[in-house]
Every structure is written in structure tokens, then in C-alpha cells.
Design a protein around this motif. Structure first.
Motif, PDB file in Angstrom:
ATOM      1  N   ASP A  50       0.959  -1.182   0.070  1.00 43.08           N
ATOM      2  CA  ASP A  50       0.031  -0.021  -0.192  1.00 43.08           C
ATOM      3  C   ASP A  50       0.883   1.466   0.003  1.00 43.08           C
ATOM      4  O   ASP A  50       0.446   2.374  -0.211  1.00 43.08           O
ATOM      5  N   ALA A  51       2.117   1.254  -0.026  1.00 42.40           N
ATOM      6  CA  ALA A  51       2.952   2.098   0.247  1.00 42.40           C
ATOM      7  C   ALA A  51       2.936   3.117  -1.164  1.00 42.40           C
ATOM      8  O   ALA A  51       2.909   2.604  -2.148  1.00 42.40           O
ATOM      9  N   VAL A  64       7.133   0.745 -13.787  1.00 37.76           N
ATOM     10  CA  VAL A  64       5.730   0.630 -13.259  1.00 37.76           C
ATOM     11  C   VAL A  64       5.005  -0.894 -13.537  1.00 37.76           C
ATOM     12  O   VAL A  64       4.147  -0.900 -12.771  1.00 37.76           O
ATOM     13  N   ASP A  65       5.205  -1.193 -14.639  1.00 39.87           N
ATOM     14  CA  ASP A  65       4.542  -2.469 -14.828  1.00 39.87           C
ATOM     15  C   ASP A  65       4.826  -3.423 -13.963  1.00 39.87           C
ATOM     16  O   ASP A  65       4.129  -4.375 -13.335  1.00 39.87           O
ATOM     17  N   ALA A  66       6.269  -3.418 -13.656  1.00 41.40           N
ATOM     18  CA  ALA A  66       6.733  -4.378 -12.649  1.00 41.40           C
ATOM     19  C   ALA A  66       6.176  -4.121 -11.071  1.00 41.40           C
ATOM     20  O   ALA A  66       5.734  -5.024 -10.343  1.00 41.40           O
ATOM     21  N   GLY A  71       2.101  -5.855  -7.176  1.00 41.32           N
ATOM     22  CA  GLY A  71       0.738  -5.676  -6.201  1.00 41.32           C
ATOM     23  C   GLY A  71       1.010  -4.643  -5.495  1.00 41.32           C
ATOM     24  O   GLY A  71       0.158  -4.098  -4.585  1.00 41.32           O
ATOM     25  N   TYR A  72       1.994  -3.448  -6.048  1.00 48.55           N
ATOM     26  CA  TYR A  72       1.979  -2.184  -5.556  1.00 48.55           C
ATOM     27  C   TYR A  72       0.750  -1.497  -5.831  1.00 48.55           C
ATOM     28  O   TYR A  72       0.261  -1.472  -7.080  1.00 48.55           O
ATOM     29  N   ARG A  73      -0.055  -0.851  -4.975  1.00 49.33           N
ATOM     30  CA  ARG A  73      -1.347  -0.484  -5.229  1.00 49.33           C
ATOM     31  C   ARG A  73      -1.343   0.857  -5.668  1.00 49.33           C
ATOM     32  O   ARG A  73      -2.295   1.464  -6.568  1.00 49.33           O
TER      33      ARG A  73
END
Ligand code: SAM
Length: 212
Positions: A50-51, A64-66, A71-73
């Protein structure tokens, strides 16, 4: 107000727009299929999914794709070139809606919020004027709260003197720490050899700092 011919910041926008409207993703020296060093350092920062992460001067990078795949939101990507961000949006398709895309010159940006992780691969090193570096560091300080992490990759001291036809400022971990000042503590640093799409080797340094 300076006119468009004399304001270096407008020249900067024009330069990068020209790059991203004339070259494909894989035709620029900084292209990397897998941003493994950046991802490793972001993982080492041990942020939750959630960071809030921002990629400064992210261009059309696949970082950004990675991040989305991991799972970075709420990743954000800032770049002075709208065309660069548009290339990433097109590549991501529907997933691009999960990203905050910010067209801005980082030296003039007015951040509307704070971030827990600030990542920059090969943008800071273009700031060869002290006033621009100071403007960058001021934004860094106000945007990353105490406990946050800052990851900056630049050409190393034995890296190229220019990138994209522009002179760069080269760093090692110590000179980068000096440039950021006493609000940041060096947590890790490494050197990395980047292979351009045409096989040249460019030496980078990456440093990770804790915001005090
Ligand atoms: C060498 S490219 C690296 C792009 C990306 N970080 C990567 O690793 O693929 C430098 C990027 O920084 C952006 N940039 C340069 N100066 C900038 C500034 N003052 N503010 C925001 N973006 C900038 C350029 O548009 C370009 O996308």
C-alpha cells in the motif's frame, strides 16, 4: 517571465518531448527490459504494497509495470515529457488506470501529497546547475516524510559524461549523499553496469537513503 527561447526548463521539456516522439522505447540508451536493480532496492526498502511510490523522471520505463505486477497499489510516475508517460499508458492498457501519471518538471513541481518511496533512475543526474539540484532536494525533503526511502540511480564517476546528448553530473554514493544533505542517511549503495540496446556498457551507481 523569461521567453520560451531563454528558459532552460522549457528547453528541457522540448528536448524530452522530441526524444519520446521520435524514438521507440527500445531505441533509447537507458532502455531496460527488466529494471532489476531498481526492483531489488525497492524490495530492500521493505515497504508495504500500500506504500505510495513515485518514480521521478520515470519516462517510459517498465518499472511501473513491474510494480503493478508485484501488487503495489498506488504507484505514481512523474516525467517532464507527456509523450513518455503516454507510451507507458498505451503499453499498460487498462492497468494504466491504477497509476497516477504526473506531467511536471521535478524542479518546479508542487507535490500535492507525500510519498513513502521516491525512486529516480537517471533523472537527477541531468541537473547540472546548483539551483536545479537545490529545487529537487527541496521537493524531495517536503515529499518524503521521516522514515521514507529514497533510491537514486545516476551515472557513476566512471560512467558517460553525457546522456541523450546532454551533459550529466556523475556521482558516487558519497557525493550523492553530500548533494542530498543531512536530512538523508545512506542505507545502501551499489554499482551496476547497464548494457544499452546496442551493447555499450554504462556504469551506474544506485544509492538508497532513509529520510531522517
Ligand atoms: C535517461 S531517461 C530515464 C528514464 C527512466 N527513469 C528509465 O530508467 O527508463 C531520463 C528521464 O528523465 C526525464 N526528465 C529529465 N529531466 C526532468 C525533470 N527536470 N523533471 C522531470 N523529468 C525529467 C526525461 O524526460 C526522461 O524520461
Amino acid at each position: 517571465m523569461p521567453d520560451s527561447m531563454s528558459d532552460p526548463r522549457l528547453d528541457r521539456t522540448a528536448h524530452w518531448q522530441a526524444v519520446y516522439t521520435s524514438k521507440r522505447e527500445t531505441e533509447v540508451s537507458w532502455f531496460e527490459e527488466n529494471p532489476t536493480t531498481s526492483l531489488r532496492l525497492i524490495q530492500d526498502a521493505q515497504a508495504s504494497r500500500d506504500a505510495a511510490i513515485i518514480d521521478i523522471g520515470g519516462g517510459a520505463s517498465r518499472l511501473v509495470d513491474a510494480l503493478l505486477a508485484q501488487g503495489y497499489r498506488s504507484p505514481a510516475v512523474l516525467d517532464v515529457s507527456a509523450a513518455a508517460l503516454e507510451a507507458s499508458r498505451a503499453r499498460l492498457g487498462a492497468r494504466s488506470a491504477d497509476v497516477d501519471w504526473i506531467v511536471a518538471d521535478v524542479t518546479r513541481w508542487r507535490p500535492p501529497r507525500t510519498y513513502e518511496i521516491w525512486h529516480d533512475r537517471a533523472a537527477f543526474h541531468f541537473l547540472t546547475e546548483a539551483a536545479d539540484r537545490n529545487a529537487y532536494v527541496e521537493r524531495l525533503k517536503s515529499t518524503v516524510a521521516s522514515g521514507g526511502e529514497v533510491i537514486i540511480g545516476t551515472f557513476a564517476l566512471d560512467g558517460p559524461e553525457k546522456c541523450s546528448g546532454l551533459f550529466v553530473q556523475r556521482y558516487d554514493a558519497k557525493s550523492l549523499a553530500d548533494a542530498l544533505g543531512s536530512s538523508f542517511e545512506l542505507a545502501d549503495h551499489l554499482t551496476a553496469a547497464h548494457r544499452t540496446p546496442w551493447g555499450a556498457i554504462q556504469h551506474f551507481q544506485f544509492s538508497r537513503f532513509k529520510r531522517l
